[in-house]
Design an enzyme around this catalytic site. Structure first.
Site, mmCIF file in Angstrom:
data_model
loop_
_atom_site.group_PDB
_atom_site.id
_atom_site.type_symbol
_atom_site.label_atom_id
_atom_site.label_comp_id
_atom_site.label_asym_id
_atom_site.label_seq_id
_atom_site.Cartn_x
_atom_site.Cartn_y
_atom_site.Cartn_z
ATOM 1 C CG ASP A 1 -13.749 81.902 15.599
ATOM 2 O OD1 ASP A 1 -13.342 82.656 14.703
ATOM 3 O OD2 ASP A 1 -14.840 81.313 15.547
ATOM 4 C CG HIS B 1 -10.815 80.253 12.976
ATOM 5 N ND1 HIS B 1 -12.183 80.152 12.826
ATOM 6 C CD2 HIS B 1 -10.394 79.020 13.355
ATOM 7 C CE1 HIS B 1 -12.569 78.918 13.109
ATOM 8 N NE2 HIS B 1 -11.499 78.218 13.428
#
Length: 409
Positions: free
Chosen positions: A220, A243
């Site tokens: 993430d 991410h």
């Protein structure tokens, strides 16, 4: 064994000249209460030494520290006792976050080359788990953050390894003048169940934060600037599986004002990632109590400089319709403004998972003062494409924008 040595071995905390050295109990027993006692005893001008292997099955709420040094050269391992941790971890306001360890006070130095092990695999493999909205946790299945610096000032955390976080690895919560450096983070699953929401850092209602010289392997955001993050520097990071370095998400809660301003991001290596330099803002909402868009505020004065991408789906990505259906965003545009955003020397290659698109600006309504210089991005899927929608003064960009097809929105 000499009698005095035997007695010392039975004492859980050894005190010497305002130094509290925690002796592990052993046998898998909970060292948490003794760690708390050590902080209580040496909370003013003291040193807490954690140089062994510690099993922790008690929430560590450590507050009121003043001029404290924490020598963590051992291992602090939280038990995989989900039945205890999920309902009992320390609750924090934003996105239902909770934490194993809440560290609060003034003038705190945590260092020593040690490890925080949060037993993440047990959480990732847990059946029937639930997650919250937009990367948040859930009150039904609260996943604690291994370390939260909260309501704190003048904190330095350095030379630390973090493995297996059930949720975000670090949360900076309502704090100021906090620096992290030489942090090695790994949240990698060894089963078919991936790690979830394993952000390296989330920063909330905090200012004058520095994160530098660190390595992050996760699934993430490498770093996420949550609401009301200001005056923050991020530099010299290696991010893998990420991410991105993300402003947001913002504007999630109707009636709330979110501000992110004065952010400087420099010398980032982003590898095998979903996003590179990202800004994510929710669209609007017709509902006054919405938790999925409609919040107000602004993003202002954000710079991404010397940002290298390798196998990244979306090297530069800005959206004001994050997690918002296209038809909803069209009817209810974002009411959180984006301006004064600068991309300097963003280079490297995309993954091709977004076709040949390497830059996408999806503004709703217009974004202002967006600049780009030194951009050198390529795609394995053909000549690089740059999509821009509702960007004022596109002449400040060193690439030619095209309007994205409706199917891409």
């Amino acid at each position: 064994m000499h009698l005095t040595h035997l007695l010392l071995a039975l004492v859980p905390v050894v005190f010497a000249v305002n130094t509290c050295k925690v002796i592990p109990i052993g046998g898998g027993q909970d060292d948490g209460p003794n760690i708390i006692d050590a902080f209580d005893t040496c909370k003013s001008g003291g040193t807490i030494v954690l140089d062994k292997y510690y099993v922790v099955n008690t929430v560590l709420v450590i507050t009121g520290l003043q001029d404290v040094t924490i020598e963590l050269s051992g291992v602090v391992q939280y038990t995989p006792n989900i039945a205890y941790w999920s309902p009992n971890s320390y609750y924090l306001e934003f996105q239902n976050a909770t934490t194993f360890w809440f560290l609060s006070g003034n003038n705190i130095h945590l260092y020593g080359g040690g490890t925080l092990d949060a037993n993440g695999q047990a959480w990732w493999d847990y059946p029937n788990k639930t997650v919250g909205t937009a990367g948040g946790s859930s009150t039904l299945f609260a996943r604690p953050v291994p370390l939260t610096v909260g309501n704190a000032s003048n904190v330095l955390i350095e030379d630390l390894t973090q493995i297996g976080s059930p949720f975000w690895n670090n949360f900076v919560y309502q704090s100021t003048n906090v620096t992290y450096r030489w942090i090695n983070i790994s949240s990698t699953s060894y089963s078919s169940n991936p790690a979830a929401n394993s952000d390296g850092w989330d920063i909330y209602r905090s200012s004058y934060i520095t994160i530098e010289d660190s390595t992050i392997h996760n699934d993430d955001d490498c770093v996420a600037f949550k609401p009301n993050t200001t005056n923050t520097v991020i530099r010299n990071l290696y991010c893998n599986g990420s991410h991105g370095i993300s402003v947001g998400s913002l504007g999630q809660y109707a009636g709330e004002t979110d501000i992110v301003a004065n952010i400087y991001v420099k010398n980032i290596s982003m590898n095998n990632a979903q996003n590179g330099a990202r800004i994510k803002v929710f669209g609007g909402s017709p509902y006054p109590n919405s938790t999925a868009g409609g919040g107000t505020g602004y993003v202002q004065n954000v710079t991404f400089e010397d940002f290298y991408v390798n196998n990244v789906d979306n090297p530069i990505y800005l959206t004001q319709c994050y997690d918002t259906a296209a038809n909803v965003c069209a009817e209810y545009p974002s009411v959180l403004n984006i301006s004064d955003i600068h991309y300097i020397n963003v280079t490297g290659m995309s993954s091709g998972n977004s076709g040949n698109v390497v830059v996408e600006f999806e503004c709703s309504p217009e974004c202002y003062d967006i600049t780009a210089t030194g951009t050198n991005l390529t795609s394995p899927d053909g000549p690089a494409a740059y999509y821009c929608e509702n960007v004022a003064n596109e002449t400040a960009l060193d690439f030619t924008c095209t309007v994205p097809p409706a199917s891409s929105l």
